[in-house]
Design a protein around this motif. Structure first.
Motif, PDB file in Angstrom:
ATOM      1  N   THR A   1      -4.177  10.897   3.052  1.00  0.00           N
ATOM      2  CA  THR A   1      -4.921  10.281   4.158  1.00  0.00           C
ATOM      3  C   THR A   1      -6.146   9.533   3.660  1.00  0.00           C
ATOM      4  O   THR A   1      -6.430   8.392   4.084  1.00  0.00           O
ATOM      5  CB  THR A   1      -5.335  11.354   5.173  1.00  0.00           C
ATOM      6  N   PHE A   2      -6.897  10.139   2.747  1.00  0.00           N
ATOM      7  CA  PHE A   2      -8.117   9.491   2.250  1.00  0.00           C
ATOM      8  C   PHE A   2      -7.777   8.201   1.498  1.00  0.00           C
ATOM      9  O   PHE A   2      -8.372   7.141   1.745  1.00  0.00           O
ATOM     10  CB  PHE A   2      -8.869  10.459   1.333  1.00  0.00           C
ATOM     11  N   GLU A   3      -6.829   8.286   0.574  1.00  0.00           N
ATOM     12  CA  GLU A   3      -6.459   7.102  -0.195  1.00  0.00           C
ATOM     13  C   GLU A   3      -5.900   5.997   0.716  1.00  0.00           C
ATOM     14  O   GLU A   3      -6.232   4.810   0.569  1.00  0.00           O
ATOM     15  CB  GLU A   3      -5.413   7.455  -1.251  1.00  0.00           C
TER      16      GLU A   3
ATOM     17  N   ILE B   1       0.843  -1.206   0.000  1.00  0.00           N
ATOM     18  CA  ILE B   1       0.000   0.000   0.000  1.00  0.00           C
ATOM     19  C   ILE B   1       0.874   1.250   0.000  1.00  0.00           C
ATOM     20  O   ILE B   1       0.613   2.228  -0.725  1.00  0.00           O
ATOM     21  CB  ILE B   1      -0.938  -0.010   1.230  1.00  0.00           C
ATOM     22  N   ARG B   2       1.929   1.250   0.813  1.00  0.00           N
ATOM     23  CA  ARG B   2       2.854   2.394   0.836  1.00  0.00           C
ATOM     24  C   ARG B   2       3.488   2.595  -0.535  1.00  0.00           C
ATOM     25  O   ARG B   2       3.597   3.734  -1.019  1.00  0.00           O
ATOM     26  CB  ARG B   2       3.933   2.161   1.900  1.00  0.00           C
ATOM     27  N   SER B   3       3.864   1.509  -1.197  1.00  0.00           N
ATOM     28  CA  SER B   3       4.461   1.624  -2.530  1.00  0.00           C
ATOM     29  C   SER B   3       3.463   2.197  -3.528  1.00  0.00           C
ATOM     30  O   SER B   3       3.815   3.044  -4.373  1.00  0.00           O
ATOM     31  CB  SER B   3       4.942   0.246  -2.996  1.00  0.00           C
ATOM     32  N   VAL B   4       2.217   1.756  -3.440  1.00  0.00           N
ATOM     33  CA  VAL B   4       1.181   2.263  -4.354  1.00  0.00           C
ATOM     34  C   VAL B   4       0.957   3.760  -4.148  1.00  0.00           C
ATOM     35  O   VAL B   4       0.880   4.551  -5.110  1.00  0.00           O
ATOM     36  CB  VAL B   4      -0.136   1.485  -4.139  1.00  0.00           C
ATOM     37  N   LEU B   5       0.867   4.153  -2.867  1.00  0.00           N
ATOM     38  CA  LEU B   5       0.648   5.574  -2.567  1.00  0.00           C
ATOM     39  C   LEU B   5       1.828   6.427  -3.029  1.00  0.00           C
ATOM     40  O   LEU B   5       1.652   7.530  -3.589  1.00  0.00           O
ATOM     41  CB  LEU B   5       0.422   5.744  -1.066  1.00  0.00           C
TER      42      LEU B   5
END
Length: 675
Positions: free
Chosen positions: A159-161, A33-37
Motif C-alpha cells: 500500500t505504501f509503495e 506501476i503494477r508491474s514494478v510492484l
C-alpha cells in the motif's frame, strides 16, 4: 453552416486525439506501476524465501511454522502480512496472518495457477488486476511446489509503495498533461489563427485578382466572367442584357499636364459618379486606363440604354474638383445588346468596341448603338492597315510634285510633293485615304522617315538652288531622335540643311509641345526653315505665331473652297497677309482652283499660291524636265510673258517654270506626307 462545420471538425478531432493520448498514458502508467510492484514483491519474496529455506529449521520449519524467518519484526520488514501453505490434504493452512484473507484471495489464485509436485516456477499475482490501480495494493507470491505437494505463498502489503508511486505518477501526469494542454491549445490557437489568416489572404488574393486596385471596381477578368454568366442566364431565361463601354475624352491630356496622381484621383471620382448613377443589380467595371464598362443584367426595352448613356455622359461632363484643379472631361459610349449583337462575351465586347470607336469618330461625348456595318468598316480598316504595313515593307510609296507660284512674277517657286501609295495595278492612292489610319496605328513614323530619305535622294537630282520642305506629323515631332535621322538623311545624300523647310500644324499642341518645338529650334539653328501649315482652321493659330518664330504661313484651302461672300473672304485673307508681313513671314494660299481664287489672293496681298489652276502633281522626272526647259529658256534670253499670262498659261499643269528669288538663295520645292 457547411463552412462552420468544416472549421470545427479539425479542432474536435484534435481534442479527441489529445484525450485519448492522456487516457492511454494513464492506463499505461498504472500498468507499469503494477508491474514494478509485482517485480519488487517477487524479488523480496525470493530473498526471504531463500533465507528461510537455508536457515536452521529449513523448509520444513517454514511449513510447520517453526522457522525463525516467521518472527513478526522480520516479516514486517519484508512487508509480509500473510503466509499460507497450500496442502493437498489439509487445504490452505494460514501460518501467519488472516485466515479469511488467505481463503478469499489465495484460493482463486491456486485454483487458477494450478499446482503439481516439482513445479520449479514461482508465480506473482496482484490482488487487484483491474485497469485502474488502487493505492491499497497487495501481491501474492506463490513459491514452487515441494516434493510433498505443499506450496508456500506469501502476501506482500504494498500500500505504501503503491501510494507513493501513484502520487508521483499522477503529479507527473498532471504536469505533463498541463503542458500538453497548454501546448495543444497554443498550437490550436496558432493553427486557427493561421488558418483564418490564410483564408483571408486567399479571399484578398481572389478579390485583387477580380478587382481594380485603384477604384475598387471589378476589373477586366471579373467583367468578362460576369458577362459570360449573365449571357448564359439571359439565354436560359430568354431575356436581354445590355453592355455599355465608356471611354473618357480628354483624360490623357489631364495625365500629361497635371500628373498621374491627379489623373488617379480623377479616375476614382469618375468611378464614384458612375457607380452612384446605376442600380444595385448593374455591374460597373474598370477595364483599363480610362475605359469603363457597365453590364445591365436585364433589359426590358432597348430604349432604356440610350437614356442611361445620356445620363452618364451628363454626369461626366460636370466639372470635377481635384486637388485644387477644376477639371472638365467627357466620355464616349458604345452600346450593344446581348444576345442580339452577340451570344458570347467576346463577340459582345468586340461589337461594343466598334460602337465606341464610331462614337469617338462622330465627335466624342456621345453614344452609338452597334450596327453590323460597323464591323464591316472595322474589317476594311484592318485590311487597310495590313496593306500599309505591306507597302512599307515593300517600298510601294512614291512622291508626286505640284508647283507653287509667285503671284507677282508668275514664276514657279515651289513644288509640293504629295505622298501616294502604289497599288499592284499601278493606280495611286491619295494620302487622304490612309493618313488617319497611319496616324492612329503609328505607321506614320516609318512612312515619314521614308519621305525624308526619298526627299534627300530627289534633291540630289534637282538643281542646287532648289529648296525642299518636309511636312512632319505630331507623332514624328514628339518622337526622340527625329532631328537626328533628318540630319543623317541629308548628310548621307550630301544635301545642305538650308535647302530644307519643315511644315507643322496645330496638332503639335498639347502633350510634348515644348519638346516638339525644341526639336524644331535645333533644326532651324542648323539652317532649316519653319512653316505653319493649315493656318486658320484651329483656335490656336495666332497663339502659335506669337510664341514661335515661323518663316512662312500657309493658309488652309478652306479659305478659298468655302467662299460665299468674296468681300468678306478678301477682308480675312488681307488681314492674314498683313499679319504675316508685319511678322516677317511669307503667306501661301492653297487650293487655287480657278481665276477667282487667284485674283482674290493677289488682291489681298498674298505672296504665293498653289492649286490645280496652276498645275497638277507630276513625278520628279517631270520636274527635272521642266527645270531643264526653264534653264534652256533662260539661256535664250528668258521668257517674255507677263505675270498674268504666265500664270494663265499654266492652267492644267502645262506651265514651264522660270527662276525666282527666294530667301536663302533658291527656289522652293515643298514635300509633304499628307497633301
Amino acid at each position: 453552416m457547411r463552412l462552420i462545420g468544416k472549421r470545427l471538425v479539425s479542432p474536435l478531432l484534435a481534442v479527441l486525439i489529445a484525450v485519448s493520448v492522456v487516457v492511454g498514458m494513464f492506463l499505461v502508467g498504472h500498468y507499469q506501476i503494477r508491474s514494478v510492484l509485482k517485480n519488487e514483491a517477487a524479488l523480496v519474496a525470493t530473498a526471504w524465501y531463500e533465507s528461510a529455506r537455508h536457515g536452521r529449521s529449513g523448509l520444513d520449519g517454514l511449513l510447520d511454522g517453526r522457522s525463525e524467518a516467521l518472527n513478526a519484526p522480520l516479516l514486517r520488514s519484508f512487508a509480509i502480512d500473510t503466509l499460507a501453505v497450500g496442502d493437498p490434504q489439509a487445504g490452505i493452512v494460514t501460518v501467519v496472518g488472516d485466515e479469511g484473507r488467505s481463503e478469499k484471495e489465495l484460493r482463486p489464485i491456486l485454483e487458477t495457477a494450478g499446482s503439481h509436485p516439482g513445479n520449479p516456477q514461482r508465480s506473482v499475482h496482484a490482488v487487484d488486476e483491474s485497469l485502474f490501480l488502487s493505492p491499497y495494493f497487495a501481491t501474492w507470491v506463490v513459491f514452487p511446489v515441494t516434493p510433498e505437494g505443499r506450496q508456500v505463498a506469501v502476501r506482500f502489503d504494498q500500500t505504501f509503495e503503491a501510494s507513493q508511486l501513484l502520487t508521483t505518477f499522477n503529479r507527473q501526469l498532471v504536469y505533463l498533461t498541463g503542458i500538453a494542454v497548454v501546448t495543444f491549445f497554443s498550437f490550436m490557437a496558432g493553427y486557427t489563427y493561421r488558418t483564418q489568416q490564410m483564408q483571408r489572404e486567399k479571399q484578398d488574393l481572389v478579390y485583387l485578382a477580380m478587382h481594380d486596385e485603384l477604384t475598387g471596381l471589378g476589373n477586366r477578368k471579373k467583367f468578362e466572367q460576369s458577362l459570360g454568366e449573365m449571357l448564359a442566364k439571359a439565354s436560359e431565361k430568354s431575356h436581354k442584357i445590355g453592355l455599355l463601354i465608356l471611354d473618357l475624352d480628354g483624360f490623357k491630356s489631364i495625365n500629361d499636364t497635371l500628373g498621374h496622381p491627379v489623373g488617379d484621383n480623377l479616375l476614382r471620382a469618375t468611378a464614384e459618379r458612375l457607380k452612384n448613377s446605376l442600380r444595385d443589380e448593374d455591374l460597373l467595371c474598370r477595364l483599363s486606363g480610362d475605359e469603363f464598362a457597365v453590364i445591365v443584367p436585364v433589359v426590358p426595352d432597348n430604349h432604356a440604354l440610350p437614356a442611361l448613356a445620356d445620363r452618364m455622359i451628363r454626369l461626366i461632363e460636370q466639372p470635377f474638383r481635384i486637388e485644387g484643379h477644376e477639371i472638365t472631361i467627357g466620355c464616349s459610349i458604345g452600346i450593344t445588346v446581348g444576345p442580339d449583337n452577340g451570344d458570347t462575351a467576346k463577340t459582345l465586347i468586340r461589337n461594343a468596341d466598334f460602337a465606341l470607336y464610331r462614337a469617338k469618330a462622330g465627335g466624342r461625348q456621345t453614344w452609338r448603338f452597334f450596327d453590323p456595318k460597323m464591323a464591316e468598316d472595322q474589317r476594311s480598316r484592318e485590311t487597310l492597315e495590313d496593306g500599309l504595313r505591306y507597302a512599307i515593307q515593300n517600298d510601294l510609296f512614291t512622291l508626286l510634285y505640284q508647283p507653287q507660284y509667285d503671284l507677282k512674277s508668275g514664276e514657279v517657286v515651289c513644288y509640293e510633293a504629295l505622298l501616294r501609295w502604289k497599288l499592284t495595278n499601278e493606280n495611286l492612292v491619295p494620302t487622304s485615304m490612309f493618313l488617319s489610319v497611319a496616324e492612329e496605328t503609328g505607321l506614320i513614323i516609318p512612312m515619314g522617315e521614308w519621305v525624308i530619305r526619298q526627299v534627300a535622294r530627289d534633291c540630289r537630282a534637282l538643281p542646287p538652288g532648289v529648296r525642299v520642305a518636309v511636312n512632319l506629323s505630331a507623332a514624328q515631332l514628339q518622337r526622340d531622335g527625329t532631328e537626328t535621322y533628318i540630319a543623317e538623311a541629308l548628310a548621307n545624300s550630301d544635301i545642305a540643311p538650308n535647302r530644307i523647310e519643315i511644315e507643322v500644324n496645330e496638332s503639335i499642341l498639347g502633350r510634348g509641345e515644348e519638346a516638339a518645338f525644341s526639336r524644331l529650334e535645333r533644326l532651324r539653328e542648323a539652317g532649316v526653315s519653319l512653316v505653319l501649315d493649315n493656318f486658320g482652321v484651329g483656335t490656336s493659330s495666332l497663339g502659335l505665331l506669337s510664341r514661335y518664330p515661323f518663316d512662312k504661313i500657309k493658309l488652309d484651302r478652306t479659305f478659298l473652297s468655302r467662299i460665299s461672300d468674296p468681300q468678306k473672304a478678301r477682308a480675312v485673307v488681307s488681314a492674314v497677309c498683313r499679319l504675316g508681313q508685319s511678322l516677317g513671314m511669307a503667306v501661301v494660299g492653297e487650293g487655287v482652283e480657278n481665276e477667282a481664287h487667284r485674283d482674290l489672293l493677289r488682291e489681298s496681298g498674298c505672296n504665293l499660291a498653289q492649286g490645280y489652276f496652276f498645275g497638277a502633281p507630276v513625278t520628279v522626272e517631270e520636274v527635272i524636265g521642266q527645270e531643264a526647259l526653264a534653264t534652256a529658256a533662260r539661256g535664250r534670253g528668258g521668257m517674255d510673258t507677263t505675270a498674268d499670262t504666265a500664270a494663265d498659261g499654266v492652267v492644267g499643269g502645262a506651265a514651264t517654270p522660270g527662276p525666282g528669288p527666294t530667301r536663302g538663295g533658291g527656289r522652293n520645292i515643298r514635300l509633304v506626307a499628307n497633301g
